[in-house]
Write an enzyme that holds these catalytic residues in place. Structure first.
Site, PDB file in Angstrom:
ATOM      1  N   GLU A   1      38.110  33.184  22.433  1.00 26.88           N
ATOM      2  CA  GLU A   1      39.529  32.990  22.120  1.00 26.88           C
ATOM      3  C   GLU A   1      39.906  33.701  20.831  1.00 26.88           C
ATOM      4  O   GLU A   1      39.038  34.112  20.052  1.00 26.88           O
ATOM      5  CB  GLU A   1      39.829  31.489  22.004  1.00 26.88           C
ATOM      6  CG  GLU A   1      39.673  30.768  23.314  1.00 26.88           C
ATOM      7  CD  GLU A   1      39.975  29.285  23.241  1.00 26.88           C
ATOM      8  OE1 GLU A   1      40.100  28.682  24.305  1.00 26.88           O
ATOM      9  OE2 GLU A   1      40.093  28.727  22.123  1.00 26.88           O
TER      10      GLU A   1
ATOM     11  N   CYS B   1      40.658  38.272  36.323  1.00 25.34           N
ATOM     12  CA  CYS B   1      39.209  38.400  36.501  1.00 25.34           C
ATOM     13  C   CYS B   1      38.833  38.572  37.964  1.00 25.34           C
ATOM     14  O   CYS B   1      37.883  39.272  38.282  1.00 25.34           O
ATOM     15  CB  CYS B   1      38.489  37.209  35.884  1.00 25.34           C
ATOM     16  SG  CYS B   1      38.445  37.326  34.074  1.00 25.34           S
TER      17      CYS B   1
ATOM     18  N   ASN C   1      33.701  33.113  27.247  1.00 25.53           N
ATOM     19  CA  ASN C   1      35.078  33.293  26.811  1.00 25.53           C
ATOM     20  C   ASN C   1      35.129  33.351  25.292  1.00 25.53           C
ATOM     21  O   ASN C   1      34.334  32.721  24.589  1.00 25.53           O
ATOM     22  CB  ASN C   1      36.011  32.206  27.380  1.00 25.53           C
ATOM     23  CG  ASN C   1      35.697  30.800  26.958  1.00 25.53           C
ATOM     24  OD1 ASN C   1      34.540  30.398  26.893  1.00 25.53           O
ATOM     25  ND2 ASN C   1      36.727  30.013  26.687  1.00 25.53           N
TER      26      ASN C   1
ATOM     27  N   CYS D   1      38.022  36.651  28.778  1.00 27.77           N
ATOM     28  CA  CYS D   1      37.386  35.726  29.710  1.00 27.77           C
ATOM     29  C   CYS D   1      35.891  36.009  29.816  1.00 27.77           C
ATOM     30  O   CYS D   1      35.426  37.134  29.597  1.00 27.77           O
ATOM     31  CB  CYS D   1      38.013  35.862  31.095  1.00 27.77           C
ATOM     32  SG  CYS D   1      39.753  35.399  31.163  1.00 27.77           S
TER      33      CYS D   1
ATOM     34  N   CYS E   1      40.278  33.534  36.717  1.00 27.72           N
ATOM     35  CA  CYS E   1      41.729  33.753  36.700  1.00 27.72           C
ATOM     36  C   CYS E   1      42.066  34.955  37.586  1.00 27.72           C
ATOM     37  O   CYS E   1      41.181  35.691  38.037  1.00 27.72           O
ATOM     38  CB  CYS E   1      42.216  33.985  35.270  1.00 27.72           C
ATOM     39  SG  CYS E   1      41.736  35.579  34.566  1.00 27.72           S
TER      40      CYS E   1
ATOM     41  N   GLU F   1      34.096  36.157  32.545  1.00 27.90           N
ATOM     42  CA  GLU F   1      33.806  37.106  33.616  1.00 27.90           C
ATOM     43  C   GLU F   1      33.989  38.545  33.137  1.00 27.90           C
ATOM     44  O   GLU F   1      33.178  39.418  33.467  1.00 27.90           O
ATOM     45  CB  GLU F   1      34.722  36.843  34.821  1.00 27.90           C
ATOM     46  CG  GLU F   1      34.567  35.461  35.420  1.00 27.90           C
ATOM     47  CD  GLU F   1      35.486  34.404  34.794  1.00 27.90           C
ATOM     48  OE1 GLU F   1      35.746  33.401  35.462  1.00 27.90           O
ATOM     49  OE2 GLU F   1      35.949  34.583  33.646  1.00 27.90           O
TER      50      GLU F   1
END
Length: 135
Positions: free
Chosen positions: A43, A88, A41, A52, A85, A54
């Site tokens: 940010e 994803c 990930n 993300c 999420c 994934e």
């Protein structure tokens, strides 16, 4: 680590960029051909602009020409499964069959949950809805 997919997810997690949430995530996927791709990930101060783990692993796979995911591992913080999420899950579905195994492990690589994409994304919308591969 005896499981190369878990090892790749943990290594990716170690490189995550999460200065705001401090919640680091790594993901690794294995293609049907056996290649492993990972992502972490990342940010951003403009929160919706992060990405993300994934999604990063899927992008790396696509860049290398991969098109079919055989298995996914997600490594997160804590002792609760770090489940992909919703976005994803849909991204994984683009390249994976409903029966594709997904495993969630903690920061030490301990298994927290083993499931399938179909269990995480029931009643999915997939490539078959648009005339693509129905699998």
């Amino acid at each position: 680590m005896s499981d190369p997919l878990i090892a790749a997810a943990l290594a990716a997690r170690a490189n995550a960029y999460a200065p705001y949430s401090r919640f680091t995530v790594g993901a690794a996927l294995r293609t049907e051909e056996g290649a492993i791709f990972s992502g972490c990930n990342v940010e951003n101060a403009a929160f919706p602009e992060g990405s993300c783990a994934e999604a990063g692993a899927i992008a790396a796979m696509a860049l290398a020409g991969g098109r079919r995911i055989a298995e996914v591992v997600v490594a997160g913080d804590g002792d609760r499964p770090c489940s992909p999420c919703g976005g994803c899950r849909q991204k994984i579905r683009e390249f994976a069959a409903p029966a594709t195994p997904l495993r969630m492990v903690n920061a030490e690589g301990r298994m927290l949950l083993a499931t399938t994409l179909a269990e995480l994304l029931p009643h999915f919308f997939g490539p078959g809805h648009l005339g693509g591969s129905p699998s």
